[in-house]
Design an enzyme around this catalytic site. Sequence first.
Site, PDB file in Angstrom:
ATOM      1  CE1 TYR A 172      -3.992   2.091   0.432  1.00 52.58           C
ATOM      2  CE2 TYR A 172      -2.564   3.301   1.983  1.00 52.58           C
ATOM      3  CZ  TYR A 172      -3.810   2.998   1.245  1.00 52.58           C
ATOM      4  OH  TYR A 172      -4.820   4.052   1.274  1.00 52.58           O
ATOM      5  CE  LYS A 211      -3.868   4.716  -1.994  1.00 53.79           C
ATOM      6  NZ  LYS A 211      -5.014   5.389  -2.869  1.00 53.79           N
TER       7      LYS A 211
END
Length: 263
Positions: A168, A172
């Site tokens: 993640y 991002k």
Amino acid sequence: MTTMPSTQHTGHLELRGKRALITGATKGIGADIAHTLAAAGLRLVLTGRDETELASARTNLTEEFGVDVETVAIDLADVSAPERLADLAVDPFDGLDILINNAGVSYPEKAIDIDPGHFDATITINLRAPALLAAAVGRHLVEQGTGGSIVTVASAAALAPLSEHYAYCASKAGLVMATKVLAQELGPYGIRANSVCPTVVLTEMGQRVWGDEAKAAPMLSRIPLGRFALPHEVSNTVAWLCSDAASMINGVDIPVDGGYTMG
């Protein structure tokens, strides 16, 4: 030739009548963004995978705010989906002014226990799909010649490491940098590209995951304001970035995190 903003002085958000595409628009932050932009008078194209949820969102927003809302059911994991979505999204209102890249997934697990399938799915949905969609929408905006705004809903996890969020954080962080490249390349056409980077947001899912005080305490201790974000605090920031009030804001990543990432 650079497109200048439509107003020179404004104390409010100039958004009414603009056309926006929102991904992941039926749940959580995306649904709140759709609500906020509908309240501001935008015409919306909402996307997600569930046609029933999209139809419900369309009905609710149209009835509450009297705005035009169209929907596109699509799975952004499909490699051809971003290009197709960009082409479909410009049709209902004869163009676009705004892209809100919001759709995302997360599979919390420690780096040493990472599941390759989870890693690939995270990179596909959180990085490849929004990056390709922004590029495709950017192409349409350049052809229109009327400027525009691309807003990436990233995460504080793009700016500071978060345990058990290996893929993640990587996805991002990559998306924030991709957005900066767009800001550099599309800026001369009057198209701005920026990211918002929230901490934990107390959506319905956020409440389920972080509602346990023992789990939340270590995270909260790192946030000077001592609380997590509310959905409207993210949506209001997104709306501002879309508006003429932010006409000189380009290539930035704005933490909506109560001070979490300031060190």
